[in-house]
Design a protein around this motif. Sequence first.
Motif, mmCIF file in Angstrom:
data_model
loop_
_atom_site.group_PDB
_atom_site.id
_atom_site.type_symbol
_atom_site.label_atom_id
_atom_site.label_comp_id
_atom_site.label_asym_id
_atom_site.label_seq_id
_atom_site.Cartn_x
_atom_site.Cartn_y
_atom_site.Cartn_z
ATOM 1 N N ARG A 141 34.596 36.392 47.155
ATOM 2 C CA ARG A 141 34.152 36.633 45.770
ATOM 3 C C ARG A 141 33.842 38.101 45.555
ATOM 4 O O ARG A 141 33.724 38.869 46.511
ATOM 5 N N ILE B 138 32.774 41.808 45.013
ATOM 6 C CA ILE B 138 33.239 43.112 45.518
ATOM 7 C C ILE B 138 34.164 42.934 46.728
ATOM 8 O O ILE B 138 35.172 43.627 46.860
ATOM 9 N N ASP C 127 34.790 34.827 55.035
ATOM 10 C CA ASP C 127 33.717 34.442 54.117
ATOM 11 C C ASP C 127 33.077 33.179 54.683
ATOM 12 O O ASP C 127 33.701 32.450 55.453
ATOM 13 N N TYR D 59 15.430 42.220 50.170
ATOM 14 C CA TYR D 59 16.754 42.822 49.935
ATOM 15 C C TYR D 59 16.691 44.348 50.136
ATOM 16 O O TYR D 59 17.552 44.932 50.797
ATOM 17 N N ILE E 197 26.485 46.027 39.464
ATOM 18 C CA ILE E 197 27.912 45.733 39.355
ATOM 19 C C ILE E 197 28.052 44.289 38.881
ATOM 20 O O ILE E 197 27.333 43.394 39.366
ATOM 21 N N THR F 278 28.840 40.961 39.020
ATOM 22 C CA THR F 278 29.271 39.869 39.908
ATOM 23 C C THR F 278 28.250 38.738 39.737
ATOM 24 O O THR F 278 27.323 38.850 38.938
HETATM 25 P P1 NDP Z 1 29.024 37.942 45.563
HETATM 26 O O1 NDP Z 1 27.955 36.922 45.612
HETATM 27 O O2 NDP Z 1 29.996 37.913 44.451
HETATM 28 O O3 NDP Z 1 29.816 37.999 46.949
HETATM 29 C C1 NDP Z 1 29.156 37.929 48.175
HETATM 30 C C2 NDP Z 1 30.032 37.186 49.162
HETATM 31 O O4 NDP Z 1 29.384 37.168 50.444
HETATM 32 C C3 NDP Z 1 30.265 35.734 48.742
HETATM 33 O O5 NDP Z 1 31.622 35.401 48.857
HETATM 34 C C4 NDP Z 1 29.389 34.968 49.719
HETATM 35 O O6 NDP Z 1 29.833 33.647 50.041
HETATM 36 C C5 NDP Z 1 29.480 35.842 50.959
HETATM 37 N N1 NDP Z 1 28.404 35.507 51.886
HETATM 38 C C6 NDP Z 1 27.138 35.156 51.594
HETATM 39 N N2 NDP Z 1 26.462 34.840 52.707
HETATM 40 C C7 NDP Z 1 27.323 34.982 53.739
HETATM 41 C C8 NDP Z 1 27.234 34.796 55.146
HETATM 42 N N3 NDP Z 1 26.107 34.399 55.736
HETATM 43 N N4 NDP Z 1 28.334 35.048 55.892
HETATM 44 C C9 NDP Z 1 29.485 35.439 55.324
HETATM 45 N N5 NDP Z 1 29.648 35.616 54.004
HETATM 46 C C10 NDP Z 1 28.570 35.397 53.213
HETATM 47 O O7 NDP Z 1 28.222 39.354 45.541
HETATM 48 P P2 NDP Z 1 28.695 40.868 45.352
HETATM 49 O O8 NDP Z 1 30.158 40.973 45.407
HETATM 50 O O9 NDP Z 1 27.947 41.393 44.214
HETATM 51 O O10 NDP Z 1 28.050 41.517 46.662
HETATM 52 C C11 NDP Z 1 28.811 42.126 47.691
HETATM 53 C C12 NDP Z 1 27.945 43.128 48.412
HETATM 54 O O11 NDP Z 1 27.548 44.164 47.514
HETATM 55 C C13 NDP Z 1 26.645 42.532 48.968
HETATM 56 O O12 NDP Z 1 26.365 43.128 50.220
HETATM 57 C C14 NDP Z 1 25.606 42.972 47.940
HETATM 58 O O13 NDP Z 1 24.329 43.044 48.474
HETATM 59 C C15 NDP Z 1 26.159 44.345 47.565
HETATM 60 N N6 NDP Z 1 25.660 44.891 46.327
HETATM 61 C C16 NDP Z 1 25.981 44.291 45.113
HETATM 62 C C17 NDP Z 1 25.494 44.829 43.941
HETATM 63 C C18 NDP Z 1 25.808 44.235 42.607
HETATM 64 O O14 NDP Z 1 25.281 44.741 41.597
HETATM 65 N N7 NDP Z 1 26.626 43.215 42.491
HETATM 66 C C19 NDP Z 1 24.638 46.032 43.940
HETATM 67 C C20 NDP Z 1 24.388 46.569 45.238
HETATM 68 C C21 NDP Z 1 24.904 46.019 46.391
HETATM 69 P P3 NDP Z 1 29.268 32.407 49.175
HETATM 70 O O15 NDP Z 1 30.021 32.443 47.929
HETATM 71 O O16 NDP Z 1 29.540 31.184 49.949
HETATM 72 O O17 NDP Z 1 27.793 32.626 49.005
#
Ligand code: NDP
Length: 274
Positions: A17, A19, A38, A168, A201, A203
Amino acid sequence: MSNLLKNKVAVITGAGRGIGQTTAFLFAKEGAKLILSDIDKEPLDETVSKINSSGGNAIGVVCDVTKKDDCEKVMKSASNDFGTSSIDVLANIAGITHDKMIHKMTLEDWNFIIGINLTGTFNCIQAAEPFMRQAAKEEEDKTGKIKTRSIINISSISAMGNVGQANYAASKAGIIGLTKTVAKEWARFNITCNAVAPGYIETRLTQVRKEGEDFGLPEKQRQMVSTMIKETGLNRELGQPEDIAKVILFFASDLSSYVTGQVLTVAGGMMGTI
Ligand code: NDP
């Protein structure tokens, strides 16, 4: 396609999902051979099949980054599926939020987020060692040269502290220390290690939080973000996953081969830098 990652083997966590998924699509366009992972099989399979049906080369491995064995299984796909003992790029993108004010945060809430965001990143770097650091050593012994490999971690502007995000913020600040340490320890092997610190961002993590859901921002905070964008941000809407994926691509490609140990804030000017 401009082939910035042609023939490079790249591992991306959290690729189902947001980013991570957008980064996978961009890396595929740039010619990478992709090992995507994932925790959730369904979105992961969708990402993999979209890439392969449009001419890319991706495999998917279900992995919970909190589990060392899972992370090792992901890295071993380099040899099992792509027949190589070398990984060129590791993008540690898996991450999650579970916000609460500190006086209400349980130890479980704390450990849950530290476990995924910080320990998960550590687990993946360690699991990749035989395919990155060890591979570099063997390359040097054989040829006298080592190509550049890169690790990209995801921090956040919340690393500087954010209301409701003690767990976080600590995990994302920890990622900065981890990034700068790996950069120093592995520089000798031409492995760069940098972090991207995104702002808000669009998401699942930043949508308005729905009743009963763990993710997302309270309505009031979401409005505050919109105000900040209007006042100090670039003349655009909320940042998009592509805005982060492009910077991850920069750190993954040879364009940044002389850059290591850096944290780049990508927040469209709406927040201060880290
Ligand atoms: P999403 O929730 O869209 O994507 C995160 C993904 O990580 C999901 O596919 C999720 O799977 C997977 N995930 C969660 N837990 C685990 C695990 N234990 N092992 C493997 N995969 C896992 O979030 P974003 O795309 O927004 O976030 C991506 C990164 O960017 C993260 O590190 C977040 O902290 C960081 N970030 C995002 C910001 C934002 O504004 N969006 C700002 C700053 C940083 P599942 O769907 O099953 O939960």
